[in-house]
Design an enzyme around this catalytic site. Structure first.
Site, mmCIF file in Angstrom:
data_model
loop_
_atom_site.group_PDB
_atom_site.id
_atom_site.type_symbol
_atom_site.label_atom_id
_atom_site.label_comp_id
_atom_site.label_asym_id
_atom_site.label_seq_id
_atom_site.Cartn_x
_atom_site.Cartn_y
_atom_site.Cartn_z
ATOM 1 N N CYS A 10 2.235 1.159 7.868
ATOM 2 C CA CYS A 10 2.918 0.021 8.508
ATOM 3 C C CYS A 10 1.871 -0.820 9.244
ATOM 4 C CB CYS A 10 3.980 0.533 9.476
ATOM 5 S SG CYS A 10 3.332 1.721 10.652
ATOM 6 N N ASP A 46 -8.717 6.776 8.995
ATOM 7 C CA ASP A 46 -9.665 5.746 8.570
ATOM 8 C C ASP A 46 -9.756 4.663 9.637
ATOM 9 O OD1 ASP A 46 -11.463 4.582 6.584
ATOM 10 O OD2 ASP A 46 -9.939 3.011 6.402
ATOM 11 N N THR A 96 -4.266 5.302 7.656
ATOM 12 C CA THR A 96 -5.163 4.258 7.128
ATOM 13 C C THR A 96 -4.609 2.876 7.493
ATOM 14 O OG1 THR A 96 -3.995 4.225 5.014
ATOM 15 C CG2 THR A 96 -5.945 5.639 5.141
ATOM 16 N N GLU A 102 -11.767 1.393 17.700
ATOM 17 C CA GLU A 102 -12.811 1.357 16.673
ATOM 18 C C GLU A 102 -13.738 0.162 16.766
ATOM 19 O OE1 GLU A 102 -10.288 1.200 13.073
ATOM 20 O OE2 GLU A 102 -11.192 -0.760 12.675
ATOM 21 N N ARG A 122 -3.426 1.048 11.092
ATOM 22 C CA ARG A 122 -4.179 0.503 12.218
ATOM 23 C C ARG A 122 -4.252 1.580 13.307
ATOM 24 N NH1 ARG A 122 -6.158 -2.541 9.392
ATOM 25 N NH2 ARG A 122 -6.100 -4.803 9.346
ATOM 26 N N ILE A 177 0.837 -1.211 0.000
ATOM 27 C CA ILE A 177 0.000 0.000 0.000
ATOM 28 C C ILE A 177 0.872 1.262 0.000
ATOM 29 C CG2 ILE A 177 -1.714 1.311 1.322
ATOM 30 C CD1 ILE A 177 -2.735 -1.470 2.376
ATOM 31 N N HIS A 206 -13.126 3.066 8.732
ATOM 32 C CA HIS A 206 -12.433 1.881 8.200
ATOM 33 C C HIS A 206 -13.032 1.461 6.857
ATOM 34 C CE1 HIS A 206 -9.636 -1.501 9.689
ATOM 35 N NE2 HIS A 206 -9.669 -1.510 8.372
HETATM 36 P P1 NAI Z 1 2.763 -4.952 3.680
HETATM 37 O O1 NAI Z 1 3.055 -6.099 4.575
HETATM 38 O O2 NAI Z 1 2.863 -5.112 2.200
HETATM 39 O O3 NAI Z 1 3.678 -3.697 4.088
HETATM 40 C C1 NAI Z 1 3.901 -3.270 5.397
HETATM 41 C C2 NAI Z 1 5.241 -2.579 5.417
HETATM 42 O O4 NAI Z 1 5.401 -1.963 6.713
HETATM 43 C C3 NAI Z 1 6.420 -3.550 5.220
HETATM 44 O O5 NAI Z 1 7.276 -3.059 4.202
HETATM 45 C C4 NAI Z 1 7.102 -3.548 6.576
HETATM 46 O O6 NAI Z 1 8.505 -3.741 6.487
HETATM 47 C C5 NAI Z 1 6.756 -2.151 7.069
HETATM 48 N N1 NAI Z 1 6.982 -1.959 8.501
HETATM 49 C C6 NAI Z 1 6.941 -2.882 9.501
HETATM 50 N N2 NAI Z 1 7.281 -2.304 10.681
HETATM 51 C C7 NAI Z 1 7.550 -0.997 10.413
HETATM 52 C C8 NAI Z 1 7.983 0.095 11.194
HETATM 53 N N3 NAI Z 1 8.228 -0.030 12.512
HETATM 54 N N4 NAI Z 1 8.167 1.298 10.590
HETATM 55 C C9 NAI Z 1 7.956 1.448 9.253
HETATM 56 N N5 NAI Z 1 7.554 0.428 8.453
HETATM 57 C C10 NAI Z 1 7.338 -0.770 9.023
HETATM 58 O O7 NAI Z 1 1.284 -4.455 4.100
HETATM 59 P P2 NAI Z 1 0.253 -3.613 3.235
HETATM 60 O O8 NAI Z 1 -0.611 -4.523 2.456
HETATM 61 O O9 NAI Z 1 0.954 -2.498 2.562
HETATM 62 O O10 NAI Z 1 -0.671 -3.022 4.419
HETATM 63 C C11 NAI Z 1 -0.168 -2.121 5.377
HETATM 64 C C12 NAI Z 1 -1.149 -2.002 6.514
HETATM 65 O O11 NAI Z 1 -2.330 -1.329 6.069
HETATM 66 C C13 NAI Z 1 -1.679 -3.362 7.035
HETATM 67 O O12 NAI Z 1 -0.802 -3.936 7.976
HETATM 68 C C14 NAI Z 1 -2.986 -2.972 7.660
HETATM 69 O O13 NAI Z 1 -2.754 -2.663 9.022
HETATM 70 C C15 NAI Z 1 -3.399 -1.709 6.919
HETATM 71 N N6 NAI Z 1 -4.598 -1.919 6.095
HETATM 72 C C16 NAI Z 1 -5.660 -1.070 6.274
HETATM 73 C C17 NAI Z 1 -6.809 -1.212 5.530
HETATM 74 C C18 NAI Z 1 -7.963 -0.281 5.669
HETATM 75 O O14 NAI Z 1 -9.056 -0.562 5.153
HETATM 76 N N7 NAI Z 1 -7.824 0.856 6.363
HETATM 77 C C19 NAI Z 1 -6.937 -2.324 4.577
HETATM 78 C C20 NAI Z 1 -5.736 -3.121 4.406
HETATM 79 C C21 NAI Z 1 -4.622 -2.932 5.167
#
Ligand code: NAI
Length: 333
Positions: A204, A257, A231, A262, A233, A155, A294
């Site tokens: 993240c 979001d 957006t 929540e 958590r 994302i 959300h």
């Molecule tokens: P992803 O797993 O592809 O990417 C997450 C990135 O965050 C990774 O590159 C990881 O190395 C990095 N990360 C981990 N710890 C970190 C830190 N301390 N500081 C900076 N970066 C860090 O996950 P994706 O698919 O990009 O999703 C990201 C987050 O978005 C999910 O974990 C979820 O919490 C949230 N999300 C929210 C949605 C919504 O509807 N609001 C829907 C889908 C996901």
């Protein structure tokens, strides 16, 4: 396979039923959240299908295991709400939907940026009341501004790409920089990102390291008037600290979001009730705060992908064939 689907809304049923025509599972829909009080509904179901605000702590997992559940099929990418150690101890498999539409979430983060910048939420109400005054709607050109992206996974990278398209300089912080990062993306220390960004967007996951990553100390290091977007958590942001930051003016605009409490609010119509969450209600009083419940994931494409991958996970578990997106190697601690 018999599947108990919790927190299921009409739109979940529509997309799951459609995808299930290819899988043929026996889906029972429960609109209630999974919690200690509702876990008994899953008695006799080998699979439980759950969403982000369902409770999957050790107590609930023990109840589910006693009732015969062996698979937790999450309809989400995030799995911070699952006690993975308890699941492993109980011999339960946890599957998730690793990527259903990173575009949906990244584009929603951009919608929050654009809405807050030009105050379209205020303009909408004003025009409806015949108030065409522009005071209080002053925005800024995105072109040439610095955007900080925390977390450059699926994302975060798409969000960075879109902001780059506006002509922004894009800084990033991630303990595991992406191999797919474009050359214009500048990985910097968090300190520098906080100090130089006009807009900061959180992408993240929630982990012990990112729990309240945005606290009073972090906010104090940000540029005065910074725009903060979450957006990711809810618990990545300390709500009390952002309220103090909004009051002092350090945070100029806030787009959320997700919210740390929540699960008691989102995905329900509470318009006939008194909302007793004082922190949330305080947030809604700021004209420069834009909150959505959300909904970043909520596009047609994402719901199709969630339904298909969730049912494919269940089929793979059931048949031992095909790809099962198991949560296992990832660790929260
Ligand atoms: P992803 O797993 O592809 O990417 C997450 C990135 O965050 C990774 O590159 C990881 O190395 C990095 N990360 C981990 N710890 C970190 C830190 N301390 N500081 C900076 N970066 C860090 O996950 P994706 O698919 O990009 O999703 C990201 C987050 O978005 C999910 O974990 C979820 O919490 C949230 N999300 C929210 C949605 C919504 O509807 N609001 C829907 C889908 C996901």
């Amino acid at each position: 396979m018999r599947v108990a689907v919790f927190s299921s809304k009409p739109y979940d049923r529509e997309f799951l039923d459609l995808a299930n025509q290819r899988h043929g599972h026996e889906l029972s829909y429960f609109d209630v959240r999974l919690a200690p009080q509702t876990a008994a509904l899953a008695d006799g179901y080998r699979a439980v299908c759950a969403f982000v605000n369902d409770c999957l702590d050790a107590r609930v997992l023990e109840q589910l295991a006693a009732g015969g559940t062996r698979l937790l099929a999450l309809r989400s990418a995030g799995f911070n709400h699952v006690d993975l150690q308890a699941a492993a101890r109980l011999g339960m498999t946890v599957a998730r939907v690793p990527a259903y539409s990173p575009h949906a979430v990244a584009e929603h983060a951009v919608a929050l940026v654009l809405g807050l910048n030009r105050m379209t939420h205020r303009a909408y109400n004003r025009v409806r009341e015949g108030n065409f005054a522009l005071d209080g709607l002053l925005g800024f050109d995105l072109h040439g501004k610095t955007v900080g992206v925390i977390g450059t996974g699926k994302i975060g990278l798409i969000f960075a790409q879109i902001m780059h398209g506006f002509g922004c300089r894009v800084l990033a912080s991630d303990p595991q920089p992406s191999e797919e990062a474009p050359p214009w993306l500048e990985y910097v220390a968090l300190e520098q990102l906080f100090g130089e960004s006009d807009i900061i967007s959180l992408h993240c996951p929630l982990t012990p390291q990112t729990d309240h990553l945005i606290d009073a100390a972090a906010i104090a290091r940000m540029k005065p008037g910074v725009m903060l977007i979450n957006t990711g958590r809810g618990r990545v942001v300390d709500t009390r600290a952002v309220i103090a930051g909004l009051k002092s003016g350090r945070i100029g605009r806030l787009g959320l979001d997700v919210y740390e409490e929540e699960e008691h609010l989102f995905f329900q119509d509470l318009s006939q009730r008194v909302i007793d969450d004082d922190l949330f209600m305080r947030l809604t009083t700021f004209h420069n705060v834009l909150i959505t419940g959300h909904q970043a994931f909520f596009t047609r494409e994402a719901l199709e992908n969630i339904a298909e991958t969730t049912l494919a996970n269940i089929s793979a578990f059931d048949s031992g064939k095909g790809e099962l997106h198991r949560v296992g190697s990832e660790r929260l601690a």
